[in-house]
Design a protein around this motif. Structure first.
Motif, PDB file in Angstrom:
ATOM      1  N   MET A  13       0.896  -1.013  -0.017  1.00 14.53           N
ATOM      2  CA  MET A  13       0.067  -0.210  -0.206  1.00 14.53           C
ATOM      3  C   MET A  13       0.898   1.155   0.132  1.00 14.53           C
ATOM      4  O   MET A  13       1.725   1.279   0.919  1.00 14.53           O
ATOM      5  CB  MET A  13      -1.013   0.080   1.069  1.00 14.53           C
ATOM      6  N   MET A  14       0.578   2.009  -0.993  1.00 17.48           N
ATOM      7  CA  MET A  14       1.126   3.334  -0.980  1.00 17.48           C
ATOM      8  C   MET A  14       0.346   4.356  -0.398  1.00 17.48           C
ATOM      9  O   MET A  14      -0.731   4.580  -0.911  1.00 17.48           O
ATOM     10  CB  MET A  14       1.794   3.776  -2.464  1.00 17.48           C
ATOM     11  N   VAL A  15       0.963   5.031   0.719  1.00 11.41           N
ATOM     12  CA  VAL A  15       0.003   6.190   1.231  1.00 11.41           C
ATOM     13  C   VAL A  15       0.218   7.531   0.623  1.00 11.41           C
ATOM     14  O   VAL A  15       1.662   7.868   0.871  1.00 11.41           O
ATOM     15  CB  VAL A  15       0.101   6.004   2.789  1.00 11.41           C
ATOM     16  N   LEU A  16      -0.371   8.221   0.251  1.00  7.93           N
ATOM     17  CA  LEU A  16      -0.262   9.951  -0.448  1.00  7.93           C
ATOM     18  C   LEU A  16      -0.880  10.672   0.446  1.00  7.93           C
ATOM     19  O   LEU A  16      -2.155  10.589   0.531  1.00  7.93           O
ATOM     20  CB  LEU A  16      -0.862   9.530  -1.789  1.00  7.93           C
ATOM     21  N   ASP A  17      -0.182  11.862   0.906  1.00  8.35           N
ATOM     22  CA  ASP A  17      -0.921  12.776   1.632  1.00  8.35           C
ATOM     23  C   ASP A  17      -1.432  13.845   0.820  1.00  8.35           C
ATOM     24  O   ASP A  17      -0.874  14.338  -0.375  1.00  8.35           O
ATOM     25  CB  ASP A  17       0.163  13.512   2.433  1.00  8.35           C
ATOM     26  N   ARG A  18      -2.870  13.944   0.731  1.00 12.15           N
ATOM     27  CA  ARG A  18      -3.718  14.923  -0.321  1.00 12.15           C
ATOM     28  C   ARG A  18      -3.034  16.236  -0.423  1.00 12.15           C
ATOM     29  O   ARG A  18      -2.914  16.909  -1.435  1.00 12.15           O
ATOM     30  CB  ARG A  18      -4.951  15.100   0.202  1.00 12.15           C
ATOM     31  N   ALA A  19      -2.411  16.716   0.855  1.00 12.13           N
ATOM     32  CA  ALA A  19      -2.168  18.130   1.043  1.00 12.13           C
ATOM     33  C   ALA A  19      -0.757  18.299   0.493  1.00 12.13           C
ATOM     34  O   ALA A  19      -0.310  19.304  -0.149  1.00 12.13           O
ATOM     35  CB  ALA A  19      -2.441  18.700   2.417  1.00 12.13           C
ATOM     36  N   HIS A  68       1.348  16.156  -7.812  1.00 13.11           N
ATOM     37  CA  HIS A  68       1.658  15.099  -6.608  1.00 13.11           C
ATOM     38  C   HIS A  68       1.368  13.564  -7.218  1.00 13.11           C
ATOM     39  O   HIS A  68       2.167  12.726  -6.609  1.00 13.11           O
ATOM     40  CB  HIS A  68       0.960  15.383  -5.589  1.00 13.11           C
ATOM     41  N   LEU A  69       0.386  13.652  -7.822  1.00 14.06           N
ATOM     42  CA  LEU A  69      -0.058  12.263  -8.291  1.00 14.06           C
ATOM     43  C   LEU A  69       0.722  11.760  -9.115  1.00 14.06           C
ATOM     44  O   LEU A  69       1.044  10.173  -8.986  1.00 14.06           O
ATOM     45  CB  LEU A  69      -1.655  12.353  -8.945  1.00 14.06           C
TER      46      LEU A  69
END
Length: 342
Positions: free
Chosen positions: A32-38, A317-318
């Protein structure tokens, strides 16, 4: 309509061609890659550690639509004469109880032709869908009887990166209960009951909506199906909507398990209609009203799902995160790894 901005090179070996269980990995132990929206910050983890990123009171919403074996084989009959044996028919979307849109692969069928699937089941081609390779077919059965026949005769849709056929069970989430999706709502595939019970013990809530996924790939590239032409049937209970409102009112987060859930929730928020059909297209300009985060698989270059993800996190970021995922060897598609954007 494809995304131009979110194009990238995906090496072939990152297409997951085997279900995790066939790679010796439990379904909830995929990466799982966790990506911070901000901030766009990235963490690498495994899906069974999901609770580490959630808080008590958060609400996960998953899609409990069940995958049907949507590939059927038929003999085609015109004016009582058999004209084409072994026609492949891919169901695309249910319109009414006996009426489906279908992709009839590489066979020049026309309205009036009969598709004979077995001695018990056939369908008549009743129309061609405008500006599309899809046909409308009417089966001789409907409702549960029709689904029983489809389950007996069909096989799951399988794209070219899946090298061998897998049983339908591999294309189901553990909570799939309402038949109707022609492709697996795959973001929920990594959940195990063990993980769900762990989340519940930590006061992280879990609820379901239903959205029956349509056929995403029409084979013929001369037809560009825009996301607005992709109409899907959804259903949200009043009870689930109440839980969502309570979660929001308490300042907690609603996390959608998959793009299908985002589409259903945001359609309901926009129209006020809890069950019906939606052709909602979500991109970076779209102001999300319900979903605060999303759990998703990894989507192929230029897929319209990437447009939806850019409503959660900037395209920059994406793309950066996807490039990290490629370097780190994450696996793509329905049997691949997971991405949490929060």
């Amino acid at each position: 309509m494809a995304t131009r901005a979110l194009d990238f090179y995906l090496p072939n070996e990152l297409n997951a061609s085997l279900p995790p269980e066939k790679r010796g990995v439990r379904r909830d132990h995929v990466r799982m890659m966790v990506l911070d929206r901000a901030t766009g910050d990235i963490k690498h983890d495994h899906f069974f550690q999901l609770a580490d990123y959630l808080e008590p009171g958060d609400l996960l919403i998953a899609n409990n639509s069940r995958t049907i074996p949507a590939v059927l084989h038929a003999n085609c009959i015109r004016d009582t004469e058999p004209i084409i044996p072994h026609v492949e028919v891919r169901l695309a979307r249910r319109c009414q109880e006996a009426l489906w849109e279908a992709l009839i692969v590489a066979a020049p069928v026309k309205p009036g032709d009969i598709l004979e699937f077995s001695s018990e089941l056939s369908a008549i081609v009743i129309a061609e869908k405008g500006n599309s390779p899809l046909k409308v077919i009417e089966f001789t059965k409907q409702g549960t009887e029709l689904f029983n026949s489809i389950y007996a005769l069909g096989e799951p849709i399988r794209y070219e990166y899946i090298e061998e056929p897998w049983d339908l069970d591999y294309y189901q989430t553990i909570f799939a209960s309402h038949p109707g999706s022609v492709e697996m709502p795959s973001a929920g595939r990594a959940f195990s009951w063990e993980l769900i019970f762990k989340l519940k013990r930590l006061n992280i809530h879990f609820d379901f909506i239903q959205l029956h996924t349509g056929l995403s790939y029409l084979i013929d590239d001369t037809y560009q199906q825009s996301p607005e032409e992709n109409i899907e049937e959804y259903q949200i209970s009043e009870q689930t909507m109440d839980r969502i409102r309570q979660t929001k009112a308490a300042g907690k987060r609603v996390i959608a398990v998959g793009t299908t859930v985002v589409r259903a929730l945001e359609s309901a928020a926009r129209s006020g209609v809890l069950s019906g059909t939606t052709n909602l297209y979500i991109d970076q300009q779209y102001p999300l009203k319900i979903a605060d985060g999303i759990i998703s698989g990894f989507h192929e270059p230029q897929a319209s799902h990437l447009d939806m993800l850019s409503a959660f996190v900037s395209e920059q970021h994406l793309l950066q995160a996807y490039n990290h995922a490629i370097v780190a060897g994450y696996l793509w598609h329905e049997f691949g790894d997971m991405n949490l954007i929060l």
